[in-house]
Design a protein around this motif. Structure first.
Motif, short mmCIF file in Angstrom:
data_model
loop_
_atom_site.label_atom_id
_atom_site.label_comp_id
_atom_site.label_asym_id
_atom_site.label_seq_id
_atom_site.Cartn_x
_atom_site.Cartn_y
_atom_site.Cartn_z
N ALA A 51 0.84 -1.21 0.00
CA ALA A 51 0.00 0.00 0.00
C ALA A 51 0.87 1.26 0.00
O ALA A 51 0.56 2.24 -0.66
CB ALA A 51 -0.93 -0.01 1.20
N THR A 52 1.98 1.23 0.74
CA THR A 52 2.87 2.39 0.82
C THR A 52 3.89 2.40 -0.32
O THR A 52 4.23 3.46 -0.85
CB THR A 52 3.63 2.39 2.17
OG1 THR A 52 2.66 2.33 3.22
CG2 THR A 52 4.49 3.62 2.33
N TYR A 53 4.38 1.22 -0.70
CA TYR A 53 5.40 1.08 -1.74
C TYR A 53 4.86 0.17 -2.85
O TYR A 53 5.22 -1.01 -2.92
CB TYR A 53 6.69 0.50 -1.16
CG TYR A 53 7.17 1.23 0.06
CD1 TYR A 53 7.72 2.50 -0.05
CD2 TYR A 53 7.08 0.65 1.32
CE1 TYR A 53 8.17 3.19 1.08
CE2 TYR A 53 7.53 1.32 2.45
CZ TYR A 53 8.06 2.59 2.32
OH TYR A 53 8.51 3.26 3.43
N PRO A 54 4.00 0.70 -3.71
CA PRO A 54 3.32 -0.15 -4.70
C PRO A 54 4.21 -0.70 -5.81
O PRO A 54 3.84 -1.67 -6.46
CB PRO A 54 2.24 0.76 -5.28
CG PRO A 54 2.74 2.15 -5.04
CD PRO A 54 3.55 2.10 -3.78
N GLU A 55 5.38 -0.09 -6.01
CA GLU A 55 6.24 -0.55 -7.11
C GLU A 55 7.61 -0.99 -6.61
O GLU A 55 8.19 -0.39 -5.70
CB GLU A 55 6.44 0.57 -8.14
CG GLU A 55 5.19 0.91 -8.91
CD GLU A 55 5.44 1.94 -10.00
OE1 GLU A 55 4.57 2.05 -10.87
OE2 GLU A 55 6.48 2.62 -9.97
N SER B 195 14.94 -0.94 -6.18
CA SER B 195 14.16 -0.17 -5.20
C SER B 195 13.04 -1.07 -4.71
O SER B 195 12.17 -1.50 -5.48
CB SER B 195 13.58 1.09 -5.82
OG SER B 195 14.61 1.96 -6.20
N LEU B 196 13.07 -1.38 -3.41
CA LEU B 196 12.13 -2.30 -2.79
C LEU B 196 11.82 -1.78 -1.39
O LEU B 196 12.74 -1.43 -0.63
CB LEU B 196 12.76 -3.70 -2.72
CG LEU B 196 12.09 -4.77 -1.87
CD1 LEU B 196 10.75 -5.17 -2.47
CD2 LEU B 196 12.99 -6.00 -1.76
N HIS B 197 10.53 -1.68 -1.06
CA HIS B 197 10.13 -1.27 0.29
C HIS B 197 10.69 0.10 0.66
O HIS B 197 11.07 0.35 1.80
CB HIS B 197 10.57 -2.35 1.29
CG HIS B 197 9.93 -2.26 2.62
ND1 HIS B 197 10.61 -1.84 3.74
CD2 HIS B 197 8.67 -2.54 3.03
CE1 HIS B 197 9.81 -1.86 4.78
NE2 HIS B 197 8.61 -2.28 4.37
N GLY B 198 10.79 0.99 -0.33
CA GLY B 198 11.25 2.35 -0.08
C GLY B 198 12.75 2.51 0.05
O GLY B 198 13.24 3.59 0.36
N VAL B 199 13.50 1.44 -0.21
CA VAL B 199 14.97 1.47 -0.11
C VAL B 199 15.55 1.10 -1.47
O VAL B 199 15.09 0.14 -2.10
CB VAL B 199 15.47 0.47 0.97
CG1 VAL B 199 16.98 0.44 1.01
CG2 VAL B 199 14.89 0.81 2.33
N THR B 200 16.55 1.85 -1.90
CA THR B 200 17.24 1.54 -3.16
C THR B 200 18.65 1.09 -2.83
O THR B 200 19.39 1.78 -2.14
CB THR B 200 17.27 2.76 -4.09
OG1 THR B 200 15.92 3.16 -4.36
CG2 THR B 200 17.98 2.44 -5.39
N PHE C 146 16.75 -4.04 2.91
CA PHE C 146 15.68 -3.25 2.32
C PHE C 146 14.65 -2.83 3.36
O PHE C 146 13.53 -2.46 3.03
CB PHE C 146 15.02 -4.01 1.17
CG PHE C 146 15.92 -4.18 -0.02
CD1 PHE C 146 15.99 -3.20 -0.99
CD2 PHE C 146 16.73 -5.30 -0.14
CE1 PHE C 146 16.84 -3.34 -2.08
CE2 PHE C 146 17.58 -5.45 -1.23
CZ PHE C 146 17.64 -4.47 -2.19
N GLY C 147 15.03 -2.89 4.63
CA GLY C 147 14.14 -2.44 5.70
C GLY C 147 13.02 -3.39 6.04
O GLY C 147 12.06 -3.00 6.71
N ILE C 148 13.11 -4.64 5.59
CA ILE C 148 12.10 -5.65 5.92
C ILE C 148 12.70 -6.50 7.04
O ILE C 148 13.59 -7.31 6.82
CB ILE C 148 11.74 -6.51 4.70
CG1 ILE C 148 11.20 -5.61 3.58
CG2 ILE C 148 10.73 -7.59 5.07
CD1 ILE C 148 11.00 -6.31 2.25
N ASN C 149 12.20 -6.30 8.24
CA ASN C 149 12.83 -6.88 9.42
C ASN C 149 12.05 -8.01 10.06
O ASN C 149 12.36 -8.43 11.18
CB ASN C 149 13.09 -5.78 10.46
CG ASN C 149 14.08 -4.77 9.94
OD1 ASN C 149 15.16 -5.12 9.46
ND2 ASN C 149 13.72 -3.49 9.99
N TYR C 150 11.02 -8.51 9.41
CA TYR C 150 10.25 -9.62 9.95
C TYR C 150 11.18 -10.83 10.09
O TYR C 150 11.89 -11.20 9.16
CB TYR C 150 9.08 -9.95 9.04
CG TYR C 150 8.08 -10.88 9.68
CD1 TYR C 150 7.07 -10.39 10.49
CD2 TYR C 150 8.17 -12.25 9.47
CE1 TYR C 150 6.16 -11.24 11.08
CE2 TYR C 150 7.26 -13.12 10.05
CZ TYR C 150 6.25 -12.61 10.86
OH TYR C 150 5.35 -13.47 11.44
#
Length: 191
Positions: free
Chosen positions: A100-104, A127-132, A167-171
């Motif tokens: 929803a926040t990072y659609p592409e 560029s994934l999850h707002g991080v390049t 890429f800031g995905i910390n799950y």
């Protein structure tokens, strides 16, 4: 005079033929001849596989100068599909892709270096999850040539390794799933 005319025509033919080798290709997503797949280790026991179903892009490729190749791809993050609805909903959530926040998700190449054997290394910015971040994709040329519909096609296969935390995905999926493998099968139709 006749010899000069023949030489002129031959030289003109060679010059005209040059650009035919260097070309831009549209990735064939309409015919479903391209795919963006991924796999993640599940707790060290097996693999979860999936695909990102909606994407578009193009590449430039010149068989005479493969090091000049370039690629640009845009992927819809919400198109993630692992063939399990609840997991896909979780992957789209803010704990993973936050579609929803990072659609592409985008990839734009910065360089290509051939190994001289039909394989090479493609580098670019993902560029994934707002991080390049820069990523490296090991690429193999599958083939190229005329297709049965009057077009000209080229195809490549590539694999990249991604660390989600970068890429800031910390799950926390556990140590076996820290690296996600992105498998690309790209077939393009020359424009």
């Amino acid at each position: 005079m006749k010899t000069n005319l023949i030489k002129s025509l031959a030289l003109g033919g060679l010059l005209a033929a040059g650009p035919l080798y260097a070309a831009e290709y549209a990735i064939d997503t309409e015919g479903a001849h391209a795919s963006v797949n991924f796999r993640a280790n599940h707790l060290g026991f097996s693999w979860v596989t999936g695909r990102l179903e909606k994407f578009d892009g193009s590449f430039n490729y010149d068989a005479a100068d493969p090091n000049s190749a370039s690629v640009s791809i845009t992927i819809e993050a919400a198109s993630v599909n692992t063939n399990q609805a609840e997991r896909d909903k979780h992957l789209r959530s803010d704990e993973f892709l936050d579609a929803a926040t990072y659609p592409e998700i985008t990839f734009v190449s910065t360089s290509y270096k051939t190994n001289g054997d039909g394989s090479g290394v493609l580098k670019g910015d993902l560029s994934l999850h707002g991080v390049t971040k820069p990523v490296t994709i090991n690429v193999t040329r599958v083939g190229e040539g005329d297709d049965p519909w009057g077009g000209y096609r080229a195809g490549f296969q590539g694999t990249a390794e991604l660390k989600l935390k970068e890429f800031g995905i910390n799950y926390n999926l556990g140590p076996a799933a820290e690296t996600i493998y992105l498998d690309l099968n790209i077939e393009g139709v020359r424009k």
